[in-house]
Design an enzyme around this catalytic site. Sequence first.
Site, PDB file in Angstrom:
ATOM      1  N   GLU A  50       1.356 -11.981 -68.936  1.00 15.48           N
ATOM      2  CA  GLU A  50       2.695 -11.414 -68.725  1.00 15.48           C
ATOM      3  C   GLU A  50       3.463 -12.404 -67.861  1.00 15.48           C
ATOM      4  O   GLU A  50       3.224 -12.506 -66.657  1.00 15.48           O
ATOM      5  CB  GLU A  50       2.583 -10.039 -68.056  1.00 15.48           C
ATOM      6  CG  GLU A  50       1.824  -9.005 -68.866  1.00 15.48           C
ATOM      7  CD  GLU A  50       2.499  -8.645 -70.175  1.00 15.48           C
ATOM      8  OE1 GLU A  50       3.721  -8.883 -70.303  1.00 15.48           O
ATOM      9  OE2 GLU A  50       1.822  -8.123 -71.074  1.00 15.48           O
TER      10      GLU A  50
ATOM     11  N   CYS B 218      10.673 -10.259 -63.330  1.00 13.79           N
ATOM     12  CA  CYS B 218      10.591 -11.026 -64.571  1.00 13.79           C
ATOM     13  C   CYS B 218      11.551 -10.511 -65.629  1.00 13.79           C
ATOM     14  O   CYS B 218      12.020 -11.277 -66.484  1.00 13.79           O
ATOM     15  CB  CYS B 218       9.159 -11.021 -65.107  1.00 13.79           C
ATOM     16  SG  CYS B 218       8.497  -9.371 -65.412  1.00 13.79           S
TER      17      CYS B 218
END
Length: 485
Positions: A253, A287
Amino acid sequence: MSFFTDLAHQYIDGEWRPGKGSWDIIDFNPFNGEKLASIPVATAEEVDQAYRAAERAQQAWADTNPYARRTVLEKALRIVEEREPEIAEAIVAELGGTHLKAGFELHLAKEFLREAIQLALRPAGQILPSPTDGKENRVYRVPVGVVGVISPFNFPFLLSLKSVAPALALGNAVVLKPHQNTPICGGTLLAKVFEEAGLPAGLLNVVVTDIAEIGDALLEHPVPQVISFTGSDKVGRHVATVCAANLKRVVLELGGNSALIVLDDADVDYAVDAAVFSRYVHQGQVCMAANRILIDRAVEAEFTEKFVAKVASLTVGDPADPATQIGPLINSSQAESISRLVDETVESGATALLHGRADGNLVSPSVLTGLPADSPVLQQEIFGPVALLVPFDGEDEAVRIANDTPYGLSGAVHTGNIERGVRVGQRIHTGMIHINDGTVHDEPIVPFGGEKSSGLGRLNGESMVEAFTTQKWISVQHGRSQFPF
């Protein structure tokens, strides 16, 4: 603070102990510089001890009735609920999260724990037909064994728990390495929660260390079969390379450069609210944050005026103050990097509608527009409170600009016509996109992950079963096979 010093240890095979390294990781409060804890680093030998402990404990755990495994997860949830105010204070102190951010992180952490409780009972096998008479094909879903988890500093408690809890629920053991800036919230705090919940020794080990001490020992070790990494794409590429060379599965991720698109029929006031939150939540250290805000020229003037006014009203300061909306960046290196990025971008031709300045690790918000089409900043992830406003003419140009990035994690489309938004969203090369909402979302049962440089694989829901289990085929011949010799 006793909370931090009590947890400032390695946790290996059910024992709290100091690391054997020759230097310490110092845990600082990023707002006021207070030293929270000092932790002697774990060595490569201790990483080996952690993995071997996990290996020894795992099979008995896999053989444990899944209802019993579920009970441990249920106790862990109750402990988090009981300790929520204390954990929230730790998030504020260790990573400079505001009270709003701490509440957001803990809400999600509890939701993911609830889903992990259900995961313990989720794996199901199959009986498949065979072209051979009398043969029965059984396909079992079994734990992978030992999982290595490497978590980031921005949502350390949530993003550690997000891999650790499902891996444990599915019958695996775990070795967790938290980010060195958040060793407590991202590491030893979880160990304490699961220890109190009754998790048998060896099933969760936490090593607080650094690549400068252990190199790639965490990745190259023969015991773990899966590495779950959350962090930058630069480090993620290295993790993928090392794991591939050692034939390990990875779940990555990684970073993002998400676009929030405001079409000409959008509710501008609502889009402004969504964009400000999506860009500036947790100082932009997310993110999924909306790095780029793309605005149809038909509404550019109105949106820009309202956006800048709202950003200018955000309160920057001490994250311990409930009124604060923007706290410090995680360390001085990040603060200096963001300030330098803004200055260089303006020097290269961009216009600063707001030009944020650094005061220690506090960096006030910047809003940049008029960026040259070839500006490097449009291609990169910005882990700080900087918004890029980019105008466009029509949907096709919006899609082209949104896709003009190496990343593909999240995004959003604002429009008065939901199906129009869906059509635009389908054209964006990203793992997740939200219509008439922000870009920062995570839910326990939806597949979470990115395309391109934003990662490999998915987490959440059934994706956790795929990530942390494997399939085993056992055939049973009820008759007698005929062999050619």
